[in-house]
Scaffold this active site. Structure first.
Site, PDB file in Angstrom:
ATOM      1  N   PRO A 210       0.800  -1.234   0.000  1.00 58.67           N
ATOM      2  CG  PRO A 210      -0.905  -1.575   1.563  1.00 58.67           C
ATOM      3  CD  PRO A 210       0.401  -2.137   1.100  1.00 58.67           C
ATOM      4  CE1 TYR A 211       5.644   5.674   2.113  1.00 63.89           C
ATOM      5  CE2 TYR A 211       7.184   4.122   1.124  1.00 63.89           C
ATOM      6  CZ  TYR A 211       6.891   5.394   1.596  1.00 63.89           C
ATOM      7  OH  TYR A 211       7.847   6.375   1.520  1.00 63.89           O
ATOM      8  CB  VAL A 212       4.992   0.555  -3.086  1.00 69.69           C
ATOM      9  CG1 VAL A 212       5.465   0.676  -4.532  1.00 69.69           C
ATOM     10  CG2 VAL A 212       6.142   0.112  -2.184  1.00 69.69           C
TER      11      VAL A 212
ATOM     12  CB  SER B 164      -0.361   5.440  -1.339  1.00 69.13           C
ATOM     13  OG  SER B 164       0.736   5.288  -0.458  1.00 69.13           O
ATOM     14  CE  LYS B 165       5.971   9.168  -0.958  1.00 68.11           C
ATOM     15  NZ  LYS B 165       5.933  10.598  -0.537  1.00 68.11           N
TER      16      LYS B 165
END
Length: 320
Positions: free
Chosen positions: A139-141, A143-144
Protein backbone atom coordinates in the site's frame (compact mmCIF):
# COMPACT_ATOMS: atom_id res chain seq x y z
CA UNK A 1 15.34 35.25 -0.61
CA UNK A 2 11.98 33.51 -1.04
CA UNK A 3 8.98 32.74 1.12
CA UNK A 4 8.82 28.96 1.30
CA UNK A 5 6.01 26.63 2.40
CA UNK A 6 6.84 23.16 3.82
CA UNK A 7 4.61 20.21 4.69
CA UNK A 8 5.95 17.56 7.05
CA UNK A 9 8.18 20.16 8.68
CA UNK A 10 8.23 18.42 12.06
CA UNK A 11 9.44 15.16 10.50
CA UNK A 12 12.96 13.90 9.91
CA UNK A 13 13.51 15.28 6.41
CA UNK A 14 11.22 18.28 6.83
CA UNK A 15 12.98 19.55 9.95
CA UNK A 16 16.42 19.30 8.30
CA UNK A 17 15.02 21.06 5.25
CA UNK A 18 13.62 23.92 7.36
CA UNK A 19 16.98 24.32 9.11
CA UNK A 20 18.74 24.58 5.74
CA UNK A 21 16.19 27.04 4.34
CA UNK A 22 16.41 29.29 7.41
CA UNK A 23 20.21 29.16 7.30
CA UNK A 24 20.14 30.37 3.70
CA UNK A 25 17.91 33.30 4.60
CA UNK A 26 14.51 32.13 3.43
CA UNK A 27 11.26 32.89 5.25
CA UNK A 28 9.57 29.56 6.02
CA UNK A 29 5.94 28.68 6.77
CA UNK A 30 5.26 25.08 7.79
CA UNK A 31 2.01 23.14 7.97
CA UNK A 32 1.41 21.72 11.47
CA UNK A 33 -1.36 19.25 12.36
CA UNK A 34 -0.80 19.38 16.13
CA UNK A 35 0.47 21.60 18.91
CA UNK A 36 3.57 19.42 19.20
CA UNK A 37 4.33 19.78 15.49
CA UNK A 38 3.73 23.53 15.66
CA UNK A 39 6.10 23.84 18.58
CA UNK A 40 8.82 21.93 16.79
CA UNK A 41 8.73 23.97 13.58
CA UNK A 42 8.60 27.18 15.62
CA UNK A 43 11.75 26.11 17.48
CA UNK A 44 13.40 25.58 14.09
CA UNK A 45 12.67 29.19 13.16
CA UNK A 46 9.69 28.65 10.88
CA UNK A 47 6.18 30.04 11.22
CA UNK A 48 3.79 27.18 12.04
CA UNK A 49 0.46 27.23 10.20
CA UNK A 50 -2.13 24.91 11.72
CA UNK A 51 -3.88 22.83 9.10
CA UNK A 52 -4.34 19.50 7.41
CA UNK A 53 -3.77 18.07 3.94
CA UNK A 54 -7.45 17.08 3.84
CA UNK A 55 -8.55 20.75 3.90
CA UNK A 56 -8.06 22.40 0.49
CA UNK A 57 -9.35 25.81 1.56
CA UNK A 58 -7.11 25.79 4.61
CA UNK A 59 -4.13 24.71 2.52
CA UNK A 60 -4.72 27.52 0.07
CA UNK A 61 -4.68 30.05 2.90
CA UNK A 62 -1.59 28.44 4.43
CA UNK A 63 0.44 28.44 1.21
CA UNK A 64 -0.67 31.91 0.06
CA UNK A 65 2.22 34.27 -0.53
CA UNK A 66 4.79 31.49 -0.96
CA UNK A 67 6.89 31.33 -4.10
CA UNK A 68 8.15 27.81 -3.44
CA UNK A 69 6.65 24.76 -1.69
CA UNK A 70 8.16 21.47 -0.53
CA UNK A 71 5.85 18.51 0.09
CA UNK A 72 7.48 16.22 2.64
CA UNK A 73 4.43 15.04 4.60
CA UNK A 74 3.30 11.46 4.02
CA UNK A 75 2.02 8.35 5.74
CA UNK A 76 5.21 6.32 5.80
CA UNK A 77 5.69 2.59 5.56
CA UNK A 78 4.13 0.76 8.51
CA UNK A 79 0.64 0.01 9.86
CA UNK A 80 -2.32 1.32 7.91
CA UNK A 81 -5.02 0.20 5.54
CA UNK A 82 -4.80 0.77 1.81
CA UNK A 83 -7.56 3.37 2.21
CA UNK A 84 -5.56 5.25 4.85
CA UNK A 85 -2.44 5.31 2.70
CA UNK A 86 -4.48 6.54 -0.25
CA UNK A 87 -6.23 9.28 1.74
CA UNK A 88 -3.00 10.65 3.23
CA UNK A 89 -0.55 10.20 0.36
CA UNK A 90 -2.69 10.47 -2.77
CA UNK A 91 -5.65 12.66 -1.82
CA UNK A 92 -3.45 14.81 0.41
CA UNK A 93 -0.97 15.40 -2.41
CA UNK A 94 -3.76 16.22 -4.85
CA UNK A 95 -5.18 18.74 -2.38
CA UNK A 96 -1.81 20.44 -1.95
CA UNK A 97 -1.32 20.64 -5.72
CA UNK A 98 -4.71 22.31 -6.12
CA UNK A 99 -4.03 24.72 -3.27
CA UNK A 100 -0.55 25.62 -4.54
CA UNK A 101 -1.82 26.28 -8.05
CA UNK A 102 -4.70 28.41 -6.77
CA UNK A 103 -2.37 30.39 -4.51
CA UNK A 104 0.06 31.16 -7.32
CA UNK A 105 3.02 29.12 -6.07
CA UNK A 106 5.74 29.07 -8.73
CA UNK A 107 7.30 25.67 -7.97
CA UNK A 108 6.40 22.58 -5.94
CA UNK A 109 9.14 20.08 -5.00
CA UNK A 110 7.76 16.70 -3.99
CA UNK A 111 9.61 14.29 -1.69
CA UNK A 112 9.04 10.84 -3.15
CA UNK A 113 10.92 7.55 -2.66
CA UNK A 114 12.70 4.87 -4.66
CA UNK A 115 9.90 2.55 -3.51
CA UNK A 116 7.59 3.98 -6.20
CA UNK A 117 9.19 1.58 -8.71
CA UNK A 118 9.13 -1.50 -6.44
CA UNK A 119 6.95 -4.55 -6.89
CA UNK A 120 8.86 -7.58 -5.65
CA UNK A 121 11.83 -7.71 -8.02
CA UNK A 122 15.44 -6.58 -7.49
CA UNK A 123 16.26 -3.08 -8.71
CA UNK A 124 19.71 -3.17 -10.27
CA UNK A 125 21.29 0.14 -11.29
CA UNK A 126 17.77 1.48 -11.82
CA UNK A 127 17.23 4.99 -13.16
CA UNK A 128 14.30 7.37 -13.69
CA UNK A 129 13.08 5.50 -16.76
CA UNK A 130 11.72 2.67 -14.57
CA UNK A 131 7.89 2.69 -14.57
CA UNK A 132 5.90 3.78 -11.55
CA UNK A 133 4.06 0.99 -9.72
CA UNK A 134 0.68 2.27 -8.47
CA UNK A 135 -0.38 -1.37 -8.91
CA UNK A 136 2.11 -2.56 -6.28
CA UNK A 137 0.98 -5.07 -3.66
CA UNK A 138 2.45 -2.81 -0.95
CA UNK A 139 0.00 0.00 0.00
CA UNK A 140 2.76 2.49 0.78
CA UNK A 141 4.41 1.90 -2.60
CA UNK A 142 1.14 2.10 -4.53
CA UNK A 143 0.07 5.31 -2.80
CA UNK A 144 3.42 7.06 -3.20
CA UNK A 145 3.57 6.08 -6.88
CA UNK A 146 0.07 7.44 -7.48
CA UNK A 147 0.94 10.64 -5.59
CA UNK A 148 4.08 11.15 -7.66
CA UNK A 149 2.09 10.77 -10.87
CA UNK A 150 -0.30 13.48 -9.69
CA UNK A 151 2.61 15.84 -9.09
CA UNK A 152 4.18 15.16 -12.51
CA UNK A 153 0.83 15.52 -14.28
CA UNK A 154 0.26 18.86 -12.54
CA UNK A 155 3.31 20.44 -14.15
CA UNK A 156 2.28 23.42 -16.25
CA UNK A 157 1.16 26.68 -14.74
CA UNK A 158 2.66 25.23 -11.54
CA UNK A 159 6.21 23.92 -11.97
CA UNK A 160 6.65 20.53 -10.31
CA UNK A 161 9.82 18.56 -9.60
CA UNK A 162 10.16 15.20 -7.82
CA UNK A 163 13.10 13.96 -5.72
CA UNK A 164 13.41 10.26 -4.87
CA UNK A 165 15.78 9.39 -1.99
CA UNK A 166 16.54 5.80 -1.01
CA UNK A 167 16.83 4.53 2.61
CA UNK A 168 17.07 7.87 4.45
CA UNK A 169 19.27 7.77 7.55
CA UNK A 170 21.21 10.05 9.88
CA UNK A 171 21.15 11.79 13.25
CA UNK A 172 17.65 12.84 14.24
CA UNK A 173 15.97 9.83 12.60
CA UNK A 174 12.73 9.14 14.46
CA UNK A 175 11.58 6.11 12.53
CA UNK A 176 14.03 3.77 10.78
CA UNK A 177 16.81 3.41 13.37
CA UNK A 178 14.62 3.47 16.52
CA UNK A 179 12.33 0.83 15.02
CA UNK A 180 15.32 -1.28 13.98
CA UNK A 181 16.82 -1.09 17.48
CA UNK A 182 13.49 -2.06 19.04
CA UNK A 183 13.09 -5.03 16.70
CA UNK A 184 16.60 -6.32 17.44
CA UNK A 185 16.24 -5.86 21.20
CA UNK A 186 12.90 -7.66 21.21
CA UNK A 187 14.20 -10.55 19.10
CA UNK A 188 11.90 -9.75 16.17
CA UNK A 189 14.61 -9.07 13.58
CA UNK A 190 16.23 -11.62 11.27
CA UNK A 191 18.21 -11.23 8.07
CA UNK A 192 16.36 -12.44 4.99
CA UNK A 193 18.55 -14.63 2.82
CA UNK A 194 21.60 -13.49 4.76
CA UNK A 195 21.19 -9.76 4.03
CA UNK A 196 24.23 -9.62 1.75
CA UNK A 197 22.47 -7.90 -1.14
CA UNK A 198 23.57 -4.43 -2.23
CA UNK A 199 21.59 -1.35 -1.35
CA UNK A 200 21.92 2.37 -1.91
CA UNK A 201 21.31 4.78 0.96
CA UNK A 202 20.71 8.52 1.34
CA UNK A 203 21.93 10.48 4.35
CA UNK A 204 19.35 13.09 5.34
CA UNK A 205 21.76 15.95 4.56
CA UNK A 206 22.26 14.56 1.06
CA UNK A 207 18.49 14.35 0.64
CA UNK A 208 18.12 18.01 1.62
CA UNK A 209 20.91 18.95 -0.78
CA UNK A 210 19.01 17.21 -3.56
CA UNK A 211 15.79 19.00 -2.63
CA UNK A 212 17.46 22.40 -2.63
CA UNK A 213 19.06 21.76 -6.01
CA UNK A 214 15.76 20.51 -7.42
CA UNK A 215 14.10 23.74 -6.30
CA UNK A 216 16.78 25.81 -8.01
CA UNK A 217 17.78 23.80 -11.07
CA UNK A 218 15.37 20.91 -11.60
CA UNK A 219 13.64 20.75 -14.96
CA UNK A 220 9.87 21.17 -14.54
CA UNK A 221 8.03 17.88 -14.75
CA UNK A 222 11.14 15.80 -14.04
CA UNK A 223 12.10 13.23 -11.41
CA UNK A 224 15.53 12.76 -9.79
CA UNK A 225 16.97 9.95 -7.69
CA UNK A 226 19.42 11.04 -4.94
CA UNK A 227 21.62 8.74 -2.84
CA UNK A 228 24.94 8.69 -1.01
CA UNK A 229 26.58 7.76 -4.30
CA UNK A 230 27.97 4.30 -3.48
CA UNK A 231 25.98 1.12 -2.80
CA UNK A 232 26.85 -0.96 0.26
CA UNK A 233 25.92 -4.41 1.54
CA UNK A 234 22.58 -4.18 3.35
CA UNK A 235 23.89 -6.25 6.25
CA UNK A 236 26.98 -4.06 6.62
CA UNK A 237 25.15 -0.72 6.80
CA UNK A 238 22.53 -2.00 9.24
CA UNK A 239 25.25 -3.50 11.43
CA UNK A 240 27.05 -0.14 11.44
CA UNK A 241 23.86 1.77 12.24
CA UNK A 242 23.01 -0.56 15.13
CA UNK A 243 26.55 -0.28 16.48
CA UNK A 244 26.19 3.50 16.81
CA UNK A 245 23.43 2.78 19.34
CA UNK A 246 25.43 0.16 21.21
CA UNK A 247 23.39 -2.69 19.75
CA UNK A 248 24.92 -5.83 18.23
CA UNK A 249 23.42 -7.07 14.99
CA UNK A 250 21.64 -10.43 15.18
CA UNK A 251 23.00 -13.51 13.46
CA UNK A 252 19.81 -15.41 12.72
CA UNK A 253 18.60 -15.51 9.12
CA UNK A 254 15.35 -16.47 7.42
CA UNK A 255 15.37 -18.13 3.97
CA UNK A 256 13.93 -15.88 1.28
CA UNK A 257 11.26 -18.40 0.30
CA UNK A 258 10.01 -18.64 3.88
CA UNK A 259 9.98 -14.85 4.26
CA UNK A 260 8.00 -14.48 1.04
CA UNK A 261 5.39 -16.96 2.26
CA UNK A 262 5.14 -15.29 5.69
CA UNK A 263 4.65 -11.89 4.04
CA UNK A 264 2.02 -13.14 1.61
CA UNK A 265 0.01 -14.93 4.29
CA UNK A 266 0.30 -12.04 6.72
CA UNK A 267 -0.73 -9.40 4.20
CA UNK A 268 -3.72 -11.51 3.11
CA UNK A 269 -4.92 -12.13 6.66
CA UNK A 270 -4.44 -8.56 7.87
CA UNK A 271 -6.15 -7.08 4.81
CA UNK A 272 -8.96 -9.65 4.67
CA UNK A 273 -9.77 -9.53 8.40
CA UNK A 274 -8.90 -5.82 8.74
CA UNK A 275 -6.69 -6.55 11.73
CA UNK A 276 -5.06 -3.69 13.59
CA UNK A 277 -1.37 -2.91 13.28
CA UNK A 278 0.94 -4.50 10.75
CA UNK A 279 1.54 -8.18 9.92
CA UNK A 280 4.74 -9.78 11.26
CA UNK A 281 6.35 -9.23 7.86
CA UNK A 282 4.83 -7.07 5.12
CA UNK A 283 5.70 -7.00 1.43
CA UNK A 284 7.72 -3.78 1.53
CA UNK A 285 9.81 -4.84 4.53
CA UNK A 286 10.55 -8.16 2.83
CA UNK A 287 11.63 -6.44 -0.40
CA UNK A 288 13.86 -3.92 1.38
CA UNK A 289 15.54 -6.56 3.54
CA UNK A 290 16.06 -9.18 0.83
CA UNK A 291 16.35 -7.61 -2.65
CA UNK A 292 19.10 -5.57 -4.25
CA UNK A 293 18.29 -1.90 -4.76
CA UNK A 294 21.06 -0.02 -6.53
CA UNK A 295 20.38 3.32 -8.19
CA UNK A 296 21.94 5.31 -11.00
CA UNK A 297 22.03 9.00 -10.00
CA UNK A 298 23.58 10.23 -13.24
CA UNK A 299 20.56 12.41 -14.01
CA UNK A 300 20.82 14.28 -10.70
CA UNK A 301 24.57 14.69 -11.08
CA UNK A 302 24.25 15.96 -14.64
CA UNK A 303 21.17 18.16 -14.50
CA UNK A 304 21.24 19.37 -10.90
CA UNK A 305 24.95 19.33 -10.27
CA UNK A 306 24.22 17.01 -7.35
CA UNK A 307 27.08 15.61 -5.29
CA UNK A 308 26.65 13.98 -1.87
CA UNK A 309 27.78 16.43 0.81
CA UNK A 310 27.92 13.94 3.70
CA UNK A 311 29.90 10.70 3.58
CA UNK A 312 28.78 7.51 5.25
CA UNK A 313 31.75 7.75 7.63
CA UNK A 314 30.77 11.28 8.68
CA UNK A 315 27.12 10.35 9.13
CA UNK A 316 27.95 7.34 11.29
CA UNK A 317 30.28 9.46 13.42
CA UNK A 318 27.40 11.89 14.08
CA UNK A 319 25.16 9.02 15.19
CA UNK A 320 27.76 7.81 17.66
Amino acid sequence: MATVFVTGGSGFVGSRLITRLIKEGHSVRALARSDAAAGKVKDLGALPVRGDLADVAGLRAAVAGSELAFHSAARTAGPGTREQFWADNVDGTANLVRAARAAGVRRLVHVSTEAVVMNGRPLVNVDESAPLRPDSRAPYVASKAAAEQIVIDANGSLETVVVRPRFIWGAGDTSLLPVLVDMVNSGRFAWVGGGRHLTDTAHVDNVVEGLMLAAERGRPGQTYFVTDGEPVAFRDILTELLATQGVSAPTKSLPYGVARTVAAVGETLWRGLRLKGAPPLDYLSMWVTSLECTIDITKARTELGYQPIKTQKEGLAELR
